[in-house]
Design a protein around this motif. Sequence first.
Motif, PDB file in Angstrom:
ATOM      1  N   LEU A 125       0.680  -1.259   0.168  1.00 46.90           N
ATOM      2  CA  LEU A 125       0.063   0.107  -0.113  1.00 46.90           C
ATOM      3  C   LEU A 125       0.824   1.128   0.070  1.00 46.90           C
ATOM      4  N   GLU A 126       1.895   1.236   0.841  1.00 49.87           N
ATOM      5  CA  GLU A 126       2.692   2.483   0.984  1.00 49.87           C
ATOM      6  C   GLU A 126       3.584   2.702  -0.036  1.00 49.87           C
ATOM      7  N   ALA A 127       4.018   1.772  -0.981  1.00 42.87           N
ATOM      8  CA  ALA A 127       4.999   1.782  -2.113  1.00 42.87           C
ATOM      9  C   ALA A 127       4.290   2.567  -3.114  1.00 42.87           C
ATOM     10  N   ARG A 128       2.817   2.486  -3.235  1.00 40.65           N
ATOM     11  CA  ARG A 128       1.923   2.922  -4.061  1.00 40.65           C
ATOM     12  C   ARG A 128       1.559   4.549  -3.608  1.00 40.65           C
ATOM     13  N   GLY A 129       1.998   4.715  -2.466  1.00 40.95           N
ATOM     14  CA  GLY A 129       1.543   6.116  -2.040  1.00 40.95           C
ATOM     15  C   GLY A 129       0.096   6.252  -1.538  1.00 40.95           C
ATOM     16  N   LEU A 130      -0.519   5.027  -1.166  1.00 37.32           N
ATOM     17  CA  LEU A 130      -1.815   5.085  -0.777  1.00 37.32           C
ATOM     18  C   LEU A 130      -2.147   5.628   0.582  1.00 37.32           C
ATOM     19  N   SER A 131      -3.170   6.138   0.743  1.00 33.04           N
ATOM     20  CA  SER A 131      -3.297   6.842   2.138  1.00 33.04           C
ATOM     21  C   SER A 131      -4.666   5.684   2.749  1.00 33.04           C
ATOM     22  N   TYR A 132      -4.311   5.190   3.939  1.00 29.28           N
ATOM     23  CA  TYR A 132      -5.301   4.422   4.517  1.00 29.28           C
ATOM     24  C   TYR A 132      -5.170   4.478   6.028  1.00 29.28           C
ATOM     25  N   ALA A 179      -5.732   1.057  -7.411  1.00 32.21           N
ATOM     26  CA  ALA A 179      -4.406   1.131  -6.958  1.00 32.21           C
ATOM     27  C   ALA A 179      -4.169   0.001  -5.645  1.00 32.21           C
ATOM     28  N   HIS A 180      -5.444   0.279  -5.011  1.00 34.32           N
ATOM     29  CA  HIS A 180      -5.790  -0.962  -3.919  1.00 34.32           C
ATOM     30  C   HIS A 180      -5.555  -2.225  -4.153  1.00 34.32           C
ATOM     31  N   LEU A 181      -6.202  -2.554  -5.470  1.00 37.25           N
ATOM     32  CA  LEU A 181      -6.511  -3.851  -5.944  1.00 37.25           C
ATOM     33  C   LEU A 181      -4.929  -4.406  -6.476  1.00 37.25           C
ATOM     34  N   SER A 182      -4.420  -3.411  -7.164  1.00 38.08           N
ATOM     35  CA  SER A 182      -2.916  -3.796  -7.478  1.00 38.08           C
ATOM     36  C   SER A 182      -2.199  -3.926  -6.209  1.00 38.08           C
ATOM     37  N   ALA A 183      -2.157  -3.292  -5.250  1.00 37.35           N
ATOM     38  CA  ALA A 183      -1.350  -3.468  -3.969  1.00 37.35           C
ATOM     39  C   ALA A 183      -1.821  -4.901  -3.324  1.00 37.35           C
ATOM     40  N   TRP A 184      -3.236  -5.359  -3.294  1.00 33.45           N
ATOM     41  CA  TRP A 184      -3.526  -6.500  -2.796  1.00 33.45           C
ATOM     42  C   TRP A 184      -2.964  -7.512  -3.828  1.00 33.45           C
ATOM     43  N   CYS A 185      -3.018  -7.407  -4.975  1.00 26.93           N
ATOM     44  CA  CYS A 185      -2.338  -8.513  -6.033  1.00 26.93           C
ATOM     45  C   CYS A 185      -0.915  -8.610  -5.775  1.00 26.93           C
ATOM     46  N   GLU A 186      -0.239  -7.768  -5.401  1.00 23.12           N
ATOM     47  CA  GLU A 186       1.368  -7.627  -5.162  1.00 23.12           C
ATOM     48  C   GLU A 186       1.510  -8.529  -3.742  1.00 23.12           C
TER      49      GLU A 186
END
Length: 216
Positions: A125-132, A179-186
């Motif tokens: 999540l953090e590698a994609r700059g996502l705020s959560y 982007a969250h889906l991409s992070a989850w797939c990672e």
Amino acid sequence: MAAAQGRFSDGAEGTDSAKETSVPIPFRRAVDGLKKARLRPGIEIDPVRPPQRLAPYAYALEAAVVAGDEDLADGRLILLHDPAGHEAWHGTFRLVTLVRAELEPEMAADPLLPEVCWSWLTGALEARGLSYGEASGTVTRASSHYFGGLAERRPATQIEIRASWTPREGVGGAPDTAAHLSAWCELLCQIAGLEPVAPQDPGVVSLPQRRGPHHP
């Protein structure tokens, strides 16, 4: 599931309500973001029917990391939306996930395995700059030993990650679900033993990579 081409099939509806005009626009946008996400090759992913009682609106998908005829890992991701907000979420959206995989012995024996697996989620999540916010979950390691007629099977260890987090809402009231889906797939790929493709957070640790299916 859809062919492993790094994009998810829309061959089934995740929720009947997603087709109704009364569905809130932010939820529609969030679901559209999931449908339009482009993913790395080797992931088979499809919408499935979501749980009906967790939130007024929900959309779910399931995925597997595939190498040849072998499923290396599988999981489910559920998008929840409550327009009125939810006290525990501190927001109107929530992402809930379950991922699991069978581990090689050297990975299963690592004492830091639970901490490492959790870092894969937060790091992606953090590698994609996502705020959560409000991230929580469990990492469970379970071993199986076989006896009697199954004694020839070698012991097996499965890892399971259950987690949820609140994605911060963006323009139009919807989070960046693609982007969250991409992070989850990672996360799914890392638990499968594949090399990450996104820049890792410096605090994220890698475990030994999974051997091929025909490795002795």
